[in-house]
Design a protein around this motif. Structure first.
Motif, mmCIF file in Angstrom:
data_model
loop_
_atom_site.group_PDB
_atom_site.id
_atom_site.type_symbol
_atom_site.label_atom_id
_atom_site.label_comp_id
_atom_site.label_asym_id
_atom_site.label_seq_id
_atom_site.Cartn_x
_atom_site.Cartn_y
_atom_site.Cartn_z
ATOM 1 N N ASP A 22 32.502 -6.282 -11.066
ATOM 2 C CA ASP A 22 32.281 -5.615 -12.349
ATOM 3 C C ASP A 22 32.397 -4.102 -12.217
ATOM 4 O O ASP A 22 32.813 -3.409 -13.157
ATOM 5 N N VAL A 23 32.024 -3.566 -11.049
ATOM 6 C CA VAL A 23 32.110 -2.125 -10.818
ATOM 7 C C VAL A 23 33.571 -1.710 -10.685
ATOM 8 O O VAL A 23 34.005 -0.707 -11.265
ATOM 9 N N PHE A 24 34.358 -2.483 -9.911
ATOM 10 C CA PHE A 24 35.779 -2.153 -9.752
ATOM 11 C C PHE A 24 36.509 -2.214 -11.087
ATOM 12 O O PHE A 24 37.427 -1.434 -11.338
ATOM 13 N N GLU A 25 36.112 -3.144 -11.956
ATOM 14 C CA GLU A 25 36.750 -3.252 -13.264
ATOM 15 C C GLU A 25 36.505 -2.014 -14.125
ATOM 16 O O GLU A 25 37.282 -1.713 -15.031
ATOM 17 N N GLU B 82 33.907 6.674 -6.327
ATOM 18 C CA GLU B 82 33.239 6.566 -5.024
ATOM 19 C C GLU B 82 32.678 5.157 -4.829
ATOM 20 O O GLU B 82 31.528 4.960 -4.417
ATOM 21 N N ILE B 83 33.517 4.163 -5.130
ATOM 22 C CA ILE B 83 33.073 2.776 -5.088
ATOM 23 C C ILE B 83 33.137 2.241 -3.660
ATOM 24 O O ILE B 83 34.159 2.351 -2.983
ATOM 25 N N ASP B 84 32.030 1.653 -3.223
ATOM 26 C CA ASP B 84 31.981 1.028 -1.906
ATOM 27 C C ASP B 84 32.692 -0.323 -1.958
ATOM 28 O O ASP B 84 32.664 -1.007 -2.984
ATOM 29 N N GLY C 73 22.490 -7.744 -4.310
ATOM 30 C CA GLY C 73 21.509 -6.672 -4.456
ATOM 31 C C GLY C 73 21.807 -5.661 -5.527
ATOM 32 O O GLY C 73 20.947 -4.843 -5.864
ATOM 33 N N ASP C 74 23.044 -5.654 -6.059
ATOM 34 C CA ASP C 74 23.396 -4.698 -7.114
ATOM 35 C C ASP C 74 23.145 -5.323 -8.480
ATOM 36 O O ASP C 74 23.588 -6.447 -8.764
ATOM 37 N N ARG D 219 23.794 2.853 -5.363
ATOM 38 C CA ARG D 219 23.935 2.420 -3.973
ATOM 39 C C ARG D 219 25.381 2.228 -3.566
ATOM 40 O O ARG D 219 25.792 2.576 -2.445
ATOM 41 N N ASP D 220 26.220 1.695 -4.497
ATOM 42 C CA ASP D 220 27.595 1.349 -4.141
ATOM 43 C C ASP D 220 28.642 2.112 -4.934
ATOM 44 O O ASP D 220 29.843 1.892 -4.743
ATOM 45 N N PHE D 221 28.237 2.980 -5.843
ATOM 46 C CA PHE D 221 29.209 3.753 -6.610
ATOM 47 C C PHE D 221 28.498 4.921 -7.286
ATOM 48 O O PHE D 221 27.269 4.987 -7.322
ATOM 49 N N ASP D 222 29.298 5.855 -7.777
ATOM 50 C CA ASP D 222 28.787 7.005 -8.520
ATOM 51 C C ASP D 222 29.140 6.839 -9.997
ATOM 52 O O ASP D 222 30.208 6.321 -10.346
ATOM 53 N N GLU D 223 28.234 7.309 -10.833
ATOM 54 C CA GLU D 223 28.435 7.209 -12.282
ATOM 55 C C GLU D 223 28.158 8.574 -12.910
ATOM 56 O O GLU D 223 27.121 9.192 -12.646
#
Length: 800
Positions: free
Chosen positions: A581-584, A573-575, A705-706, A535-539
C-alpha cells in the motif's frame, strides 16, 4: 500553677475576674474636697505613676485629656479604661484627683506587664523532655509570646490551645500546665505537657444497620479508621467533637431516607494497647421506613397544580426520599425561573400522618412577579471588547427573564476560553425589572511557548508556538512597549506553531474570525506543512484549508459550514520491507476537495473544567477529485455524537461529576478513476485521543508491524469524570471501543476492540494559562493478534 486536662468547653474565668475587678476599683480617690467641688476646674497637671518601661510622654500624648481642659470625672474614668485596654499594664488603679494651684492635679496609677524572656515547652513523659509536636506551630497559636508582654489572664486560654492542638494530632489523653518563673522581673514561661499515647481508631463497626451499608455510613463521617502505610494517608485520630457530628449526620441521613424514627448512638468505645488503639461501635435502630402518600401544593397562584404535578418524579407508594424531593424542588424552581419568575421560592416539608407509616409532602410555592431584563452591564473586561461578551448572551433588555438562557450564556462565554470566571448579579430596578451584571475575570489568552516534549506516537518534538485566543488583528501597538498588550480584545483566534521533531515536524498557521463583519458568519484560514518520518517511509503534507460558517437565526447552536482542502502529499524514502500500500502511494499526490459540516452544539461548559451537560452532534461530508481537480476521486463521511450527563454538582466551586459518552464513525469510498484509497487518506485508530490501551495507530490491520489504516471506522468511549482537587485535577474512569477495516464489507462488530482504564486530567498552570495534561492507564481487554497495545499513554495540550 494551673493543671488542665482535655476540656470539652472553656470560659476564660481569669478575663471575667479581671474585668469585674477593674469595674470594682474604678471609683476615683479625691483628696481635700468632694468630687463635685472639683468638677469643671482646670486641669493643671497630669501624671502617670508606676512607669518603668513605657515613656510617660508617649502615654500622655495618647490620652484625650490635656492640661487646661476642665476636669470631668466621666472623661477621667474613660481615660483610666483607655490605659487598661492598651494592653501594656497588668493593673490600672482608679485615678486620683487633688487640688493644685488654681485647678486640679490628675493622677493615674499603673503596674506594667512584665516581658517574657523565655517561652519553653517541656514534655514530662519523654526521656529528654522534648515535645513530639512542632514547637513552631504551637507558638503561633499562643497569645503570650517570647519577647512579648505577659498577660496572666490568657494563660489558661494558651494552655487549652496547646491541648486542642495535641488532640488534633491524636494525643487524646494529653495534659498540660503552665509555670511562671519570676527572677528579678525577668519572666520565664514554661508549659509542661504530659503527652500520653497517640490514639488511633482501628475499627469502626455498626450494629443494626439493615438498609444502609457500613461503607456508605463511613463515607458520611469525618471520623476515619487508621489507613495503610502507617496512617500516612488516613491518620485515624480520635476527635470526640467530630464523632458527635458524625452521629448527627448518620441520623440525618436516615431521616432523609424516610426513617424518621431512627436512633443512632455510640454503643461502645474500647481502648487497648496502652490506650493507643480504639475500636468504636455505633448502634443504629432504623425503625420503620415511611412511604410517600402524595403531594400537596400550596400558594401556587399562577402555575396550575396539574402542571406542577407533571414536574415531580416520585410516585406515591414509593419510599420517601429527601434527595428525590430536593430534585423535584429544583425541577419546579427551574420551570418557574424559565418563565420569568426568577425570584420564585419553593420549599417542601414532610407531613406524617397521625396513623400509619406514610407521609404527605407539602410544597410551598411562592412564585412572585414576572421579572423583565432591564439593562445588561459588563464588568471585569479590562481588555476584551464589550461586544465580544454581549454577542454570546442569550438574553436581551426588555425580555422576560429565562434562567436557562442565563446558564446557556454562561456556557457560551466559558467556551471562548478567555475567562477564568463568569458570573451574574441581578440588581433590582423599578417595575418588576432587574439589571443583569455580567461579571467576568479575564485570564491570559496569549501564550508564547519555547520548549520540547515527548509524545506517545512521535518521539521528541520541539515546540515554538504563539497561541492567542482573544486576538484582535486591528489592535496595533503604538510603540515597542505596547506589543505585549496589543492585538487583544476582539475574540479572534491566532495560532502559529513551529514544531521540529525527530519523527514529526509540523509548521502551522490558523486564524479564525468567529463573527465576520459583525455577523453570525465565521471565517477560518489555515495552512500547514507536516513531515513525518515513519518506520518504513517518509510522509510530507502541504495544505491550505479555508472555511466559512454560519449560525442559523432560529437556533444559533446550529452551525453550517463549507470549506475546501488543497493538499499536496509526498511519500518517499520507502524501505523495501514496506507494505504494498505504501509503494502504491509513492510520489506526490494532489488533493482538491470541498466539504460541508453541520454541527448542533448544545453542550454546557464550565470555565477551566470543560463540558458538563448537553449534547453535540456533527456530520461532515467531503467530496474530492474530479471535476475539482487533484489526483484522488473520493467521498468521505464522518459523523459523531457527544453526550454529557451531570450526576452531581458541588455547589462550592461549581465542580461536576459527569458521565460523558462519545461515538464517532467514518467512511471513505473511492469513485471515478480512483480504484483504491491511498494509505495516507485512510482512518487510523489507537492512542490517547481515539482508543486508549493501544499504541498510536496500533489498532487495526497491519503489514509486518506497519499500520495499514482503514476506510471504515467506528470508535468511542464512555467516561466517568470527577473532581479530585478544585478544577486543576480531575479523575477519569473510561471504557473505550473501536474497530477499523480496510473495506466496509469486511467491517464486523464481533471484531470490536475494548479497553477499560483510569487516568487523571490536569489543568497545569503554564505561563499563566492552563495547559491540559492527560495521563491514562488502559488495558485492552479485547484485541486482535496483529494489534499493538500500550498500557500507559499521555497527552500534553490536547483537548479533553
Amino acid at each position: 500553677m494551673t493543671k488542665i486536662s482535655v476540656p470539652s468547653s472553656f470560659t476564660p474565668v481569669g478575663v471575667l475576674l479581671g474585668t469585674l475587678l477593674f469595674a470594682t476599683l474604678s471609683a476615683p480617690f479625691v483628696q481635700g474636697q468632694t468630687l463635685s467641688q472639683l468638677e469643671g476646674k482646670p486641669i493643671r497637671r497630669i501624671t502617670i505613676e508606676g512607669l518603668k518601661r513605657v515613656p510617660e510622654a508617649q502615654l500622655l500624648e495618647e490620652l484625650k485629656v490635656r492640661p487646661g481642659d476642665p476636669f470631668d470625672s466621666k472623661i477621667a474614668s474613660d481615660e483610666t479604661g483607655r490605659l487598661y485596654r492598651r494592653g501594656s499594664f497588668s493593673e490600672v488603679s482608679p485615678y486620683q484627683v487633688a487640688p493644685f494651684e488654681d485647678g486640679v492635679w490628675l493622677k493615674f496609677f499603673v503596674v506594667e506587664k512584665k516581658r517574657v524572656r523565655l517561652l519553653l515547652f517541656e514534655a514530662t513523659d519523654t526521656a529528654d523532655q522534648t515535645i513530639s509536636l512542632n514547637e513552631k506551630e504551637i507558638r503561633e497559636k499562643l497569645s503570650n509570646q517570647q519577647g512579648g508582654l505577659l498577660n496572666p489572664y490568657t494563660l489558661d486560654l494558651d494552655t487549652r490551645e496547646i491541648l486542642s492542638y495535641y488532640r488534633e494530632k491524636g494525643y487524646h489523653f494529653a495534659e498540660a500546665e503552665h509555670l511562671i518563673r519570676d527572677e528579678g522581673g525577668r519572666i520565664d514561661l514554661a508549659f509542661r505537657i504530659t503527652e500520653g499515647p497517640k490514639l488511633r481508631i482501628i475499627n469502626i463497626t455498626f450494629k443494626g444497620n439493615k438498609t444502609v451499608s457500613a461503607k456508605t455510613l463511613k463515607s458520611l463521617m469525618l471520623t476515619r479508621e487508621k489507613g495503610f502505610l502507617f496512617g500516612w494517608f488516613t491518620a485515624g485520630f480520635y476527635k470526640p467533637d467530630d464523632l458527635e457530628r458524625d452521629i448527627n449526620q448518620i441520623r440525618l441521613y436516615y431521616h432523609r431516607l424516610g426513617f424518621f424514627e431512627a436512633l443512632v448512638a455510640v454503643n461502645k468505645r474500647r481502648f487497648y494497647n496502652n490506650n493507643s488503639n480504639l475500636d468504636i461501635e455505633i448502634l443504629i435502630e432504623e425503625g420503620v421506613r415511611y412511604t410517600l402518600e402524595g403531594y400537596e401544593f400550596v400558594h401556587n397562584d399562577v402555575i396550575h397544580t396539574s402542571v406542577i404535578k407533571s414536574l415531580v418524579k416520585e410516585k406515591p407508594g414509593s419510599f420517601f426520599s429527601a434527595e428525590a424531593m430536593d430534585a423535584d424542588k429544583k425541577e419546579i424552581e427551574k420551570y418557574l425561573k424559565d418563565r420569568a419568575y426568577i425570584d420564585a421560592e419553593v420549599k417542601w416539608e414532610p407531613v406524617p400522618k397521625y396513623t400509619g407509616t406514610s407521609v404527605q409532602v407539602k410544597f410551598e410555592i411562592v412564585e412572585g412577579p414576572e421579572v423583565y431584563v432591564d439593562h445588561v452591564h459588563i464588568r471585569g473586561n479590562l481588555k476584551t471588547l464589550d461586544k465580544v461578551i454581549r454577542r454570546e448572551l442569550e438574553f436581551y433588555p426588555g425580555e422576560k427573564f429565562n434562567y436557562s438562557a442565563l446558564e446557556k450564556s454562561r456556557s457560551n462565554l466559558a467556551r471562548l476560553q478567555i475567562f477564568s470566571e463568569v458570573d451574574y448579579q441581578l440588581m433590582p430596578t423599578a417595575n418588576n425589572s432587574k439589571d443583569v451584571v455580567v461579571q467576568v475575570v479575564e485570564q491570559p489568552t496569549g501564550r508564547l511557548i519555547f520548549g520540547f516534549g515527548v509524545t506517545s506516537g512521535f518521539g521528541i518534538i520541539g515546540n515554538f508556538a504563539l497561541n492567542k485566543k482573544n486576538f484582535d488583528i486591528t489592535d496595533l501597538p503604538t510603540s515597542f512597549y505596547d506589543i505585549p498588550e496589543a492585538f487583544t480584545g476582539r475574540g479572534q483566534t491566532l495560532n502559529i506553531s513551529v514544531q521540529p521533531g525527530t519523527k514529526r515536524s509540523r509548521y502551522q498557521f490558523q486564524f479564525t474570525e468567529p463573527y465576520l463583519f459583525e455577523s453570525r458568519n465565521s471565517l477560518t484560514l489555515a495552512a500547514s506543512a507536516i513531515t513525518i518520518i515513519r518506520r518504513d517511509f517518509d510522509e510530507r503534507r502541504l495544505s491550505f484549508t479555508p472555511s466559512l460558517g454560519t449560525a442559523f437565526d432560529f437556533d444559533r447552536d446550529l452551525i453550517f459550514s463549507i470549506g475546501a482542502r488543497l493538499e499536496e502529499v509526498t511519500i518517499d524514502e520507502i524501505d523495501f520491507t514496506s507494505a504494498p500500500d505504501v509503494f502504491e502511494a509513492e510520489g506526490s499526490t494532489s488533493i482538491v476537495a470541498l466539504n460541508t459540516t453541520l454541527v448542533y452544539d448544545k453542550v454546557l461548559q464550565e470555565p477551566l473544567e470543560g463540558p458538563y451537560d448537553g449534547h453535540l452532534e456533527r456530520i461532515t461530508y467531503e467530496f474530492g477529485g474530479d471535476p475539482l481537480g487533484g489526483h484522488i476521486d473520493f467521498h468521505k463521511v464522518q459523523a459523531s455524537i457527544e453526550l454529557f450527563f451531570p450526576l452531581y454538582t458541588h455547589e462550592e466551586g461549581n465542580l461536576h461529576h459527569v458521565i460523558a459518552v462519545n461515538s464517532k464513525m467514518g467512511l471513505i469510498e473511492h469513485r471515478g478513476d480512483t480504484t483504491k484509497i491511498p494509505i495516507f487518506e485512510r482512518f487510523f485508530l489507537g492512542g490517547p485521543n481515539t482508543v486508549r490501551g493501544f499504541r498510536f495507530r496500533g489498532l487495526g490491520p497491519h503489514y509486518f508491524g506497519d499500520a495499514l489504516g482503514g476506510t471504515a471506522a467506528w470508535y468511542g468511549n464512555v467516561e466517568y469524570i470527577f473532581p479530585l482537587f478544585q478544577k486543576i485535577l480531575r479523575g477519569v474512569l473510561f471504557f473505550d471501543y473501536g474497530n477499523l477495516e480496510t473495506d466496509l464489507q469486511a467491517f464486523d462488530l464481533d471484531k470490536m476492540r475494548y479497553t477499560v482504564g483510569a487516568g487523571v486530567r490536569i489543568n497545569f498552570p503554564f505561563l499563566g494559562t492552563p495547559l491540559p495534561v492527560g495521563l491514562y492507564l488502559g488495558d485492552a481487554i479485547k484485541h486482535e493478534d496483529f494489534d499493538r497495545t500500550r498500557f500507559f499513554l499521555f497527552t500534553i495540550g490536547a483537548p479533553f
